[in-house]
Design an enzyme around this catalytic site. Structure first.
Site, PDB file in Angstrom:
ATOM      1  CG  ASP A  22      -5.025 -10.010   3.330  1.00 55.15           C
ATOM      2  OD1 ASP A  22      -4.514 -10.633   2.382  1.00 55.15           O
ATOM      3  OD2 ASP A  22      -4.803  -8.803   3.558  1.00 55.15           O
ATOM      4  CG  HIS A  74      -1.983  -1.042   1.190  1.00 51.19           C
ATOM      5  ND1 HIS A  74      -2.882  -1.172   0.156  1.00 51.19           N
ATOM      6  CD2 HIS A  74      -2.261  -2.055   2.060  1.00 51.19           C
ATOM      7  CE1 HIS A  74      -3.680  -2.213   0.393  1.00 51.19           C
ATOM      8  NE2 HIS A  74      -3.318  -2.764   1.537  1.00 51.19           N
ATOM      9  CG  ASP A  91      -2.621  -8.560   0.653  1.00 50.93           C
ATOM     10  OD1 ASP A  91      -1.982  -8.956   1.645  1.00 50.93           O
ATOM     11  OD2 ASP A  91      -3.620  -7.811   0.742  1.00 50.93           O
ATOM     12  CG  HIS A 124      -6.432  -5.343   1.403  1.00 49.02           C
ATOM     13  ND1 HIS A 124      -5.950  -6.187   2.383  1.00 49.02           N
ATOM     14  CD2 HIS A 124      -7.596  -4.847   1.865  1.00 49.02           C
ATOM     15  CE1 HIS A 124      -6.785  -6.186   3.414  1.00 49.02           C
ATOM     16  NE2 HIS A 124      -7.797  -5.388   3.125  1.00 49.02           N
TER      17      HIS A 124
HETATM   18 ZN   LIG Z   1      -4.095  -7.214   2.533  1.00 51.19          ZN
END
Ligand SMILES: [Zn+2]
Length: 366
Positions: free
Chosen positions: A291, A166, A202, A204
Site C-alpha cells: 500500500d 494491526h 507496509d 501503515h
Molecule cells: Zn497497510
C-alpha cells in the site's frame, strides 16, 4: 523461493467495509492474494505449497485466549441471535475513557454486537462465516514459512491473508484478526533462543506488533509508515514510541510524509536496516505491504514497482534468513508485479518487469 499459500482465505470474502459511517466497497478482498499467487506461479521461480497445522499453542503465546474464543464463535453467535447481516460489525466500543479511574470491565456475556466492540479496534474489519478459519490458516501459513526458514531455506514467503500487523494481543482490527508476523517472531524466539527483528514495510504502522513486543528486548520492531497524525492507525506509530522496560530502544518508528518518493523511502529503509544490523540474531521477519505503491487507493506514497526490487535486494543484503509475510496492498492490478519484484530482489534475481498478471480465482481454470 518457496511460497506458502492456503485457499482458506477465499472463505473470508468481504463485500463492503465502513469508513466514517459510510459503507464503501471493501479493499481487503480475496482477489488480492489471488493476484499475487498468479504472478508468482507465472514467474516460474516460485514453488507454492500448503501450510501445515500448528494448533493453538503458538497463537495463544501472542494473543489473549478470550480474543481467540470470540473470533471462533462470533459469526455463529450472530446467526444464533437471529441477526441477519452479511457480516458482524461492532456497535459500541470499549474505549479508554469508559472506565477511566475504574477497575477495567470484562467482556459482555451476551449481545454479540457488544462482544465485538469489546475486542474490536474499528468498523473496517467485518467478520463473515469463513473469517476465523481464514485467520487461523494465515497463522499456519506464517508458522510454516518459519519452519521452512529454520529448516534451512535462506528466505521463504508466506502469502498471508487476512493480514496481521494491526492485531494486538487482545484487539482485532485494520483488516487483521491474528498478528501473523508476531506469532512467527515469537515462535522463532522460542525455537532458536535468538533475538529476532521484525521489519514492517507496509504503508501503515503495525500498532499490533508494536504493542505485543513493547516491553520485550528480544524482539526489535522497526517500521516505516505513514505519519499516524494523518493516517490509520492514528493512535500509534510516532517516532517517540521507543518501547518501555526491557523493550526500551527495541522499537523504531519512522513516520513518513504524504508523497514519500522512492529516494526518501530508501533513506528510511537504510536507517531501519542499520538498526536491525546492530542487533544480534540470524532471522528477520518482514511484514510486507504494497500500500506504499503510488496508485494505492488507501495510501499516499509514490513508490514504483522498480523500487520494490531494490528494497528486497537491500533487505536481503543484511545477510539474515528472511521470513517474509504478506500484509496490505490494495491497488490490485499491480499487486502481483510488485510482490514478484520484491521477492526477486530478495533472492538476488534480476528485475524483469512484466505487465501485471490477470486475475484467476483459485480452483477455476484459465
Ligand atoms: Zn497497510
Amino acid at each position: 523461493m518457496r511460497v506458502v499459500y492456503s485457499p482458506a482465505h477465499l472463505g473470508h470474502e468481504i463485500v463492503s467495509e465502513t469508513v466514517m459511517g459510510r459503507p464503501i466497497p471493501a479493499n481487503e478482498v480475496a482477489e488480492r492474494a489471488e493476484r499475487i499467487r498468479s504472478a508468482l506461479e507465472a514467474d516460474g521461480g516460485f514453488a507454492l505449497e500448503g501450510p501445515t497445522e500448528h494448533g493453538e499453542e503458538p497463537l495463544a503465546a501472542v494473543h489473549d485466549p478470550g480474543l481467540i474464543r470470540f473470533l471462533e464463535t462470533a459469526f455463529a453467535q450472530m446467526r444464533a441471535e437471529g441477526v441477519d447481516r452479511p457480516a458482524l460489525m461492532p456497535e459500541g466500543f470499549n474505549v479508554r475513557g469508559l472506565t477511566e479511574g475504574m477497575t477495567p470491565i470484562g467482556e459482555p456475556r451476551q449481545a454479540i454486537s457488544g462482544r465485538a466492540g469489546y475486542w474490536a479496534l474499528d468498523t473496517s474489519t467485518p467478520i463473515v462465516a469463513g473469517s476465523y478459519v481464514a485467520a487461523r490458516a494465515a497463522v499456519d501459513v506464517a508458522l510454516t514459512t518459519v519452519d521452512l526458514v529454520l529448516g534451512g531455506e535462506g528466505a521463504a514467503y508466506g502469502l498471508c491473508r487476512p493480514p496481521g500487523h494491526h492485531a494486538a494481543r487482545s484487539v482485532y482490527g485494520g483488516y487483521c484478526f491474528f498478528n501473523n508476523a508476531a506469532v512467527a517472531a515469537e515462535a522463532i524466539v522460542r525455537t532458536t533462543g535468538e533475538r529476532v527483528a521484525i521489519l514492517d514495510v507496509d504503508y501503515h504502522h503495525g500498532n499490533g506488533t508494536e504493542q505485543i513486543f513493547w516491553r520485550r528486548g528480544d524482539v526489535l520492531y522497526a517500521s516505516i509508515h505513514a505519519d499516524p497524525d494523518r493516517q490509520y492507525p492514528y493512535y500509534l506509530g510516532r517516532a517517540d514510541e521507543v518501547g518501555e522496560g526491557a523493550g526500551r530502544g527495541a522499537n523504531l518508528n519512522l513516520p513518513m510524509p504524504r508523497g514519500t518518493t522512492n529516494e526518501q523511502y530508501l533513506v528510511a529503509l537504510d536507517r531501519a536496516l542499520e538498526a536491525i544490523a546492530a542487533t544480534s540474531g540470524s532471522v528477520l521477519v518482514v511484514s510486507l505491504g504494497f500500500d506504499t505503491y503510488g496508485h494505492d487507493p488507501i495510501g499516499d506514497f509514490a513508490l514504483t514497482t522498480d523500487v520494490y526490487h531494490e528494497v528486497g535486494r537491500r533487505v536481503a543484503s543484511l545477510g539474515r534468513r528472511l521470513v517474509i509475510l504478506q500484509e496490505g496492498g490494495y491497488y490490485r492490478p499491480a499487486l502481483g508485479a510488485n510482490a514478484r519484484a520484491w521477492l526477486r530482489g530478495a533472492e538476488g534475481r534480476p528485475h524483469d518487469p512484466l505487465p501485471a498478471a490477470g486475475f484467476t480465482a483459485a480452483g477455476t481454470a484459465g
